[in-house]
Enzyme design. Structure first.
Site, PDB file in Angstrom:
ATOM      1  N   ASP A 161       0.754  -1.145   0.103  1.00 58.36           N
ATOM      2  CA  ASP A 161       0.328  -0.465  -0.039  1.00 58.36           C
ATOM      3  C   ASP A 161       0.777   1.563   0.108  1.00 58.36           C
ATOM      4  O   ASP A 161       0.287   2.232   0.945  1.00 58.36           O
ATOM      5  CB  ASP A 161      -0.566  -0.273   0.932  1.00 58.36           C
TER       6      ASP A 161
ATOM      7  N   LYS B 171      -6.742  -4.947  -3.863  1.00 58.69           N
ATOM      8  CA  LYS B 171      -7.609  -5.169  -2.572  1.00 58.69           C
ATOM      9  C   LYS B 171      -8.315  -4.655  -1.867  1.00 58.69           C
ATOM     10  O   LYS B 171      -8.591  -3.486  -1.509  1.00 58.69           O
ATOM     11  CB  LYS B 171      -6.412  -6.273  -1.431  1.00 58.69           C
TER      12      LYS B 171
ATOM     13  N   VAL C 136      -1.597  -2.021  10.807  1.00 60.79           N
ATOM     14  CA  VAL C 136      -2.575  -1.928  10.130  1.00 60.79           C
ATOM     15  C   VAL C 136      -2.848  -2.504   9.039  1.00 60.79           C
ATOM     16  O   VAL C 136      -2.095  -3.693   9.314  1.00 60.79           O
ATOM     17  CB  VAL C 136      -4.132  -0.279  10.115  1.00 60.79           C
ATOM     18  N   CYS C 137      -2.685  -2.065   7.746  1.00 62.68           N
ATOM     19  CA  CYS C 137      -2.341  -3.640   6.391  1.00 62.68           C
ATOM     20  C   CYS C 137      -1.632  -4.217   7.361  1.00 62.68           C
ATOM     21  O   CYS C 137      -0.865  -5.513   6.110  1.00 62.68           O
ATOM     22  CB  CYS C 137      -2.822  -2.332   5.573  1.00 62.68           C
TER      23      CYS C 137
ATOM     24  N   GLN D  39       6.210 -14.877  22.187  1.00 63.35           N
ATOM     25  CA  GLN D  39       6.212 -16.193  22.321  1.00 63.35           C
ATOM     26  C   GLN D  39       7.415 -16.993  20.956  1.00 63.35           C
ATOM     27  O   GLN D  39       6.767 -18.045  20.258  1.00 63.35           O
ATOM     28  CB  GLN D  39       4.549 -16.551  21.253  1.00 63.35           C
TER      29      GLN D  39
END
Lengths: 226, 226, 226, 226
Positions: free
Chosen positions: C20, C131, C163-164, C204
């Site tokens: 983007d 998208k 975000v994206c 993790q």
């Protein structure tokens, strides 16, 4: 171009898929039996699939995937129209109901009738995909499994040809998998629909893949793994 | 139960779907024409679809969705087997290639042959879904569009019956949409496959939905919107 | 285990992803600018991404994929809540609207502001994924493209980090892709969110993948392709 | 615009979602415990979720959905990188392994540690979604369940905020669901990541939805159902 072609498979990237060989679709007192269809048609592929499994198990690196159609006991993963129509065809006894003298609730996960028939039961090392739909790519772990295994080619068998088998073959094809259907390893509730389903695959240069049979497939495999 | 049933639709939750009525599938010099199939079969639904559109446009709140199959010019959204098979059936001229005397590259977005035929061209307020596959639920905005519009019922037409129409109907059905196919509003490259595709829908109490025709559908609509 | 690790990539199975990098997210008069955020933060990754592209283009077989977020002019592929919230933050001027003195309708496909900035514009042979969502795996051809290209590893850059970029990295990770984020090749509308987004990846044991930077990545690439 | 807003929910179209409240994520000897994280952080939401469940069960028509992350015993639905990283962080004991003194194999379906904790266990009429990923929209029956139930709004709780909760909220948002996160009904393995995850939601006018807390939510519910 004629109807015959030689195709090449890399066994390490090939999965043999046995679709919905459950009592509900080919055994006595299962869903298809309750609907009144001829079990002779849907049980016909048992022997060819057994022949393939017998020859590829232990002797090849071809992966084996079994699918099972079925729903949670609360039917929360069954669209309402699917349940309704099954009740219409079954005179009130449909998905989620236990027919008189039946083995369990039709198409419900965990019931005896829902499980794969003994003759083709998965052995350790084989994969089982549980799916709620006719297809398998929308709401099951099938796409993830194929990706994890590095699969590019599918050898497809199972029931019924025009419903679950065709839906899965169409989805797999749209996702770029190379698909080969073994025509004696599949059956439908109507013989005309079975024949048409085979023909539909071969339109447009093979719009959904190739069609062969269990003997030719195993002959090819045996040549490679002798 | 007989073959006839009354079904109820909420027009505000219904979409009329016209699948792939592109020059490539029903017009001269398109993909189907290049493959040598009879355009009479795939262009037969033009008139019935036109009849439906004429009657629901402006007079009802039924939404209209058109789909188009096509690929990016670099074919990056076309699986290799799809491209290969199209070249086999086309003697070397397949998806992404421009046939001699053709209108443009076959099934490529933006080409004249890829677009919807003039007679059924979308008007403002109608929706267009571009898809790379035979189906539409895996890699297009179809599921999102249906959700945004609040659609629960689909009235389906288009081409070809046994390929794109059936794949979309199977997917929609698996996702819980109620589907009605208008049998004169659809056609296939082979008449036997067309007939079988209709019959396959009606197995098992309507395993993929209902079948009707354009006149009955519009008669029902007119009763509701008179 | 420390914070540093050597990781191995097969360049033939690796895609460099630039997410983007559109005027709407990092250029003047685009969507982020209209919302009043600091363009310095979202334009910071331009130089590092340019550095990577310069070094891998033509000299390596690493594939390059650009993504663009955007909607059809009728906004039929934009959920209503997305449009509504953009209007709230923009004091009435949101997705689909043209701001005063703007370049075009915000986040609408085909508009100047929607396209990728000149400095990072795709060159022939590079792939572009359009998208409708923040993520890319649900309703775009991204999964199909990755499968067609045989990609297993993604080197990720772009905006905005939280975000994206994070949504795509999470989706890719769930599908089994190995993901490496270049931390100087990404930026957010808030610096704290940027820092947290990096840290969240490393929990993790690397729950969403690895983090590196453009210099280390290109140093590794140059060693392999010298 | 301030930070506070009144939002409206139709209870008949709302689902309360409790994400991954399994022993593996918040109980002793589970996966998070084995990785050495502070159980105080991930068990903090138990009481607020219990408070919500207590107040909406039996008294409202809000649907309740529980999710569980887990894998088949053969790990065929676990991407290799996921398994590998869990072994790295666990010093060799990862997903699919039973830790010394543990309750069962980590994150494997059917094991005691994999199941939902007693305090929040589903009661009859509540729905359970089993998922292989951090997200739930790619490879589980979550989308189908939401569609079958006619859900448009989600009230979200569970663990961990920055991993599974955020991934599901992002996916739901991309599909057009209206999402409200209860901030005391969620927790992460790191407090800074928890705080950042809340803040990330509120950027851009609420890019992933709204944030509230259990008391405010139940106060609103009680007003509606008094």
């Amino acid at each position: 171009m004629g109807d015959r072609a030689w195709v090449e498979f890399d066994s390490a990237r090939t999965a043999f898929v046995s679709i919905d060989m459950q009592i509900d679709f080919c055994g006595p007192k299962g869903y298809v039996d309750v609907m009144g269809y001829d079990l002779g048609l849907t049980s016909a592929p048992i022997k060819p699939i057994h022949y393939v499994l017998h020859n590829i198990r232990n002797r090849t690196d071809i992966k084996v995937i079994h699918t099972r159609e079925g729903h949670l006991p609360d039917l929360s993963d069954a669209p309402y129209n699917k349940v309704l129509r099954s009740k219409i065809i079954g005179n009130g006894v449909g998905i989620g109901d236990q027919p008189k003298g039946g083995l369990g609730k039709l198409l419900v996960r965990g019931e005896k009738n829902w499980d794969i028939i003994d003759d083709l039961y998965p052995i350790p090392g084989e994969y089982v995909v549980d799916k709620a739909g006719k297809g398998a790519f929308g709401q099951s772990n099938m796409p993830l499994l194929l990706k994890n295994l590095g699969i590019t080619h599918l050898v497809i068998t199972g029931i019924t040809t025009d419903v679950c088998v065709h839906t899965i073959m169409r989805e797999a094809n749209d996702y770029g998998y190379w698909c080969l259907l073994l025509k004696d390893g599949t059956g439908a509730t109507d013989f005309g629909n079975y024949q048409a389903a085979l023909k539909q695959i071969k339109m447009q240069g093979g719009v959904f893949g190739w069609v062969s049979d269990s003997k030719r497939f195993i002959d090819g495999v045996m040549t490679a793994f002798k």
